[in-house]
Design a protein around this motif. Structure first.
Motif, short mmCIF file in Angstrom:
data_model
loop_
_atom_site.label_atom_id
_atom_site.label_comp_id
_atom_site.label_asym_id
_atom_site.label_seq_id
_atom_site.Cartn_x
_atom_site.Cartn_y
_atom_site.Cartn_z
N ASN A 29 0.85 -1.18 0.00
CA ASN A 29 0.00 0.00 0.00
C ASN A 29 0.89 1.24 0.00
OD1 ASN A 29 -1.68 2.23 0.93
ND2 ASN A 29 -3.22 0.67 1.41
N ALA A 30 0.93 1.94 -1.14
CA ALA A 30 1.81 3.10 -1.26
C ALA A 30 1.42 4.22 -0.30
CB ALA A 30 1.79 3.61 -2.70
N GLU A 31 0.13 4.40 -0.06
CA GLU A 31 -0.32 5.46 0.86
C GLU A 31 0.15 5.16 2.27
OE1 GLU A 31 -4.41 7.62 2.50
OE2 GLU A 31 -4.54 6.05 0.96
N SER A 32 0.06 3.90 2.69
CA SER A 32 0.54 3.52 4.02
C SER A 32 2.03 3.79 4.14
CB SER A 32 0.25 2.04 4.29
OG SER A 32 -1.13 1.79 4.27
N ALA A 33 2.78 3.41 3.12
CA ALA A 33 4.23 3.60 3.16
C ALA A 33 4.58 5.08 3.23
CB ALA A 33 4.86 2.95 1.93
N ARG A 34 3.88 5.91 2.45
CA ARG A 34 4.16 7.35 2.47
C ARG A 34 3.88 7.95 3.85
NH1 ARG A 34 2.40 7.31 -2.98
NH2 ARG A 34 0.24 7.53 -2.33
N LYS A 35 2.74 7.60 4.44
CA LYS A 35 2.40 8.16 5.75
C LYS A 35 3.40 7.71 6.81
CE LYS A 35 -1.82 8.81 7.08
NZ LYS A 35 -3.24 8.68 7.46
N ALA A 36 3.87 6.46 6.69
CA ALA A 36 4.83 5.95 7.67
C ALA A 36 6.20 6.61 7.50
CB ALA A 36 4.95 4.44 7.52
N PHE A 37 6.54 7.00 6.28
CA PHE A 37 7.84 7.62 6.03
C PHE A 37 7.86 9.10 6.43
CE2 PHE A 37 9.87 4.14 3.89
CZ PHE A 37 11.22 4.49 3.84
N GLU A 38 6.69 9.71 6.64
CA GLU A 38 6.64 11.14 6.95
C GLU A 38 7.42 11.52 8.21
OE1 GLU A 38 2.52 12.12 6.94
OE2 GLU A 38 2.35 12.09 4.74
N PRO A 39 7.33 10.77 9.32
CA PRO A 39 8.12 11.14 10.50
C PRO A 39 9.62 11.07 10.25
CG PRO A 39 6.32 9.68 11.13
CD PRO A 39 6.37 9.68 9.63
N LEU A 40 10.08 10.07 9.48
CA LEU A 40 11.50 9.98 9.16
C LEU A 40 11.92 11.14 8.27
CD1 LEU A 40 14.23 8.48 9.13
CD2 LEU A 40 13.39 7.19 7.14
N ALA A 41 11.10 11.46 7.27
CA ALA A 41 11.42 12.58 6.37
C ALA A 41 11.51 13.89 7.15
CB ALA A 41 10.36 12.67 5.27
N ALA A 42 10.60 14.08 8.10
CA ALA A 42 10.63 15.30 8.92
C ALA A 42 11.92 15.38 9.74
CB ALA A 42 9.41 15.33 9.84
N LYS A 43 12.36 14.26 10.28
CA LYS A 43 13.60 14.23 11.06
C LYS A 43 14.82 14.54 10.17
CE LYS A 43 15.90 13.40 14.89
NZ LYS A 43 16.01 12.05 15.48
N LEU A 44 14.77 14.10 8.91
CA LEU A 44 15.87 14.34 7.99
C LEU A 44 15.80 15.72 7.35
CD1 LEU A 44 15.90 10.91 6.06
CD2 LEU A 44 17.25 11.55 8.08
N GLY A 45 14.62 16.35 7.39
CA GLY A 45 14.43 17.65 6.76
C GLY A 45 14.32 17.57 5.25
N VAL A 46 13.75 16.47 4.75
CA VAL A 46 13.60 16.28 3.30
C VAL A 46 12.17 15.84 3.02
CG1 VAL A 46 16.04 15.69 2.99
CG2 VAL A 46 14.36 13.86 3.38
N SER A 47 11.85 15.70 1.74
CA SER A 47 10.51 15.22 1.36
C SER A 47 10.41 13.71 1.62
CB SER A 47 10.25 15.50 -0.11
OG SER A 47 11.09 14.69 -0.93
N THR A 48 9.18 13.21 1.65
CA THR A 48 8.96 11.78 1.85
C THR A 48 9.63 10.97 0.74
OG1 THR A 48 6.83 12.26 2.89
CG2 THR A 48 7.17 10.01 2.13
N GLU A 49 9.49 11.43 -0.49
CA GLU A 49 10.09 10.72 -1.61
C GLU A 49 11.61 10.71 -1.52
OE1 GLU A 49 7.62 12.86 -1.85
OE2 GLU A 49 6.03 11.45 -2.46
N ASP A 50 12.21 11.84 -1.11
CA ASP A 50 13.68 11.90 -0.99
C ASP A 50 14.17 10.97 0.12
OD1 ASP A 50 13.96 13.63 -3.09
OD2 ASP A 50 14.12 15.44 -1.86
N ALA A 51 13.42 10.87 1.20
CA ALA A 51 13.81 9.96 2.28
C ALA A 51 13.77 8.52 1.80
CB ALA A 51 12.87 10.15 3.48
#
Length: 474
Positions: free
Chosen positions: A162-184
């Motif tokens: 489920n791509a939507e699930s994966a994107r939502k789950a990656f959002e906290p990591l992306a925020a910690k890295l200071g990048v977009s979800t796709e870049d993370a």
């Protein structure tokens, strides 16, 4: 197994290779079997897996096994983060930590989720990450999740989630890295696949593989997560095997058997080489291979005074796995795809009762574009449309069983290289019926002619035979 149980050592990854060879019909390439915790990488050249002396605990043994390199990176490897940077992916996996993948969950459970750190085992560092939901349940971010974020996994693949699930789950990591979800997600895959890339580059160098012939073939449930992305990183063609997630099981069902016979012989005569060949052939037949499926490759190492015969065969179970025949046009198209060239310039150079030999003349510029140089691409395609042999620059010589000795002598004399270390016989393959006989490991013309005569005995004198030969240093 009862007679020589040591031969089962390191045999676990062999089933996937057997599936790649006999079900997927890989002739030249790198086979990458990706699971949840590790990836096994091996070389297939001229339709044969490569072998080398096994290592156990860092110590090299005298046992020859399939050369399989195992990496601690896979579809389920865990992401490691420290001070706002992804420091690594793996070696621990979600399976070791007892966590499920985020991409196989429903998206709404990640509303309000946060990034946490943990130790998968008591001996690990605390930089491994997980996503903790509001109900306290944790899930793992993995390369499979990252590939789903980027939408690069085919819908038919086992790793498709489920791509939507994966994107939502990656959002906290992306925020910690200071990048977009796709870049993370892309960073996770770059770190993961760079490990695979490094091992593939080592294998290409070690086995002197022709980059123009190499393709990456993925098997295992996690293959879609890593193999296509690795192909893009390396600018190499990459594909997933059919039924990739069960390719090992298919390999077991097709039951490839193999044995190696080695003898130390100083200046071996053709008769001594043939004796070693017979021993190897008889050995795999005793193991259970059907005699008509047995192929034997001979290597003569003059430096070590070693003669090695490697025999391969299959059991009755393979007989139900035969593919349907393909017409000449379909085989020509297969050759064109393999050569990456236009079908109109491909010529049917020769054929046997079971094989077609296609060639294409390619012109290239040399010496700053001042001169033209040509090379002849060669593809041997069986009559089911599978490319069985590939050469970037080779010559083709049609002949008959009766004339094989004279023709071989001519070809070897013409194409033998002479250097500081002595002479190198050309790479030679003899095509007869649906068989390809490999004579490339031999050191002397007399050995090649004697082995060719043995392989062709009991055939009618006028049966068509094709020699495909290439100088060693081309």
């Amino acid at each position: 197994v009862h007679r020589r149980p040591i031969m089962t050592m390191l045999s676990g990854p062999a089933a996937g290779i057997a599936g790649a060879l006999m079900y997927e019909k890989v002739s030249d390439g790198i086979f990458i079997e990706v699971g949840g915790t590790s990836a096994d990488i091996s070389v297939i050249r001229d339709g044969q897996p490569q072998t080398k002396a096994a290592k156990v605990g860092g110590h090299r043994t005298y046992l020859n096994t399939l050369d399989v390199r195992t990496l601690a990176i896979a579809g389920g490897s865990m992401v490691r983060e420290k001070n706002g940077e992804i420091v690594d992916v793996g070696a621990r996996s979600a399976h070791i930590a007892g966590l499920a993948y985020t991409c196989f969950q429903k998206p709404e459970i990640f509303d309000g989720a946060k990034l946490v750190h943990l130790r998968p085992t008591a001996h690990d560092t605390d930089d491994y990450t997980a996503i903790e939901c509001t109900n306290g349940k944790r899930f793992s971010l993995t390369p499979t999740c990252a590939a789903n974020v980027l939408g690069i996994i085919p819908k038919t693949a086992f790793a498709f989630g489920n791509a939507e699930s994966a994107r939502k789950a990656f959002e906290p990591l992306a925020a910690k890295l200071g990048v977009s979800t796709e870049d993370a997600a892309r960073k996770v895959l770059e770190i993961s696949c760079s490990k695979v890339q490094k091992q593939i580059e080592e294998l290409i160098t070690e086995y002197n593989l022709d980059l123009g012939l190499v393709e990456l073939v993925g098997g295992g449930g996690g293959a879609a997560s890593l193999v296509p992305f690795t192909g893009k990183l390396m600018n190499l063609p990459a594909r997933l095997a059919r039924k990739a997630e069960v390719i090992s099981t298919i390999g077991v069902a097709l039951a490839m058997v193999r044995d190696v016979i080695e003898r130390n012989i100083v200046d071996p005569s053709p008769e001594q080489i043939l004796q070693v060949r017979r021993e190897a052939s008889e050995s795999v037949i005793k193991i259970g291979a059907l005699p008509e499926t047995v192929e034997v490759n001979i290597e003569v190492d003059t430096r070590r005074n070693l003669v090695r015969a490697t025999a391969f065969g299959t059991t009755e179970l393979k007989q139900g796995a035969r593919a349907a025949a393909t017409d000449l046009q379909g085989c020509r198209q297969a050759a064109a795809r393999s050569m990456k060239t236009d079908e109109s310039i491909i010529e049917l150079k020769s054929e046997t009762s079971g094989l077609y030999v296609f060639t294409a003349e390619i012109l290239t510029k040399t010496f700053f574009g001042l001169f033209d140089s040509s090379k002849q691409l060669v593809r041997v395609v069986d009559k089911t449309g599978v490319v069985r042999l590939q050469r970037s620059h080779a010559e083709v010589y049609p002949t008959t069983v009766e004339n094989i000795a004279r023709e071989l002598e001519f070809v070897i004399t013409k194409l033998t290289d002479f250097g500081d270390a002595g002479r190198d016989l050309p790479d030679i393959h003899i095509l007869v019926g649906a068989r390809i006989v490999n004579l490339s490991g031999l050191a002397e013309m007399e050995q090649a002619i004697a082995l060719a005569k043995t392989e062709l005995e009991n055939l009618s004198a006028d049966e068509s035979v094709v020699i495909v030969a290439a100088p060693k240093n081309v």
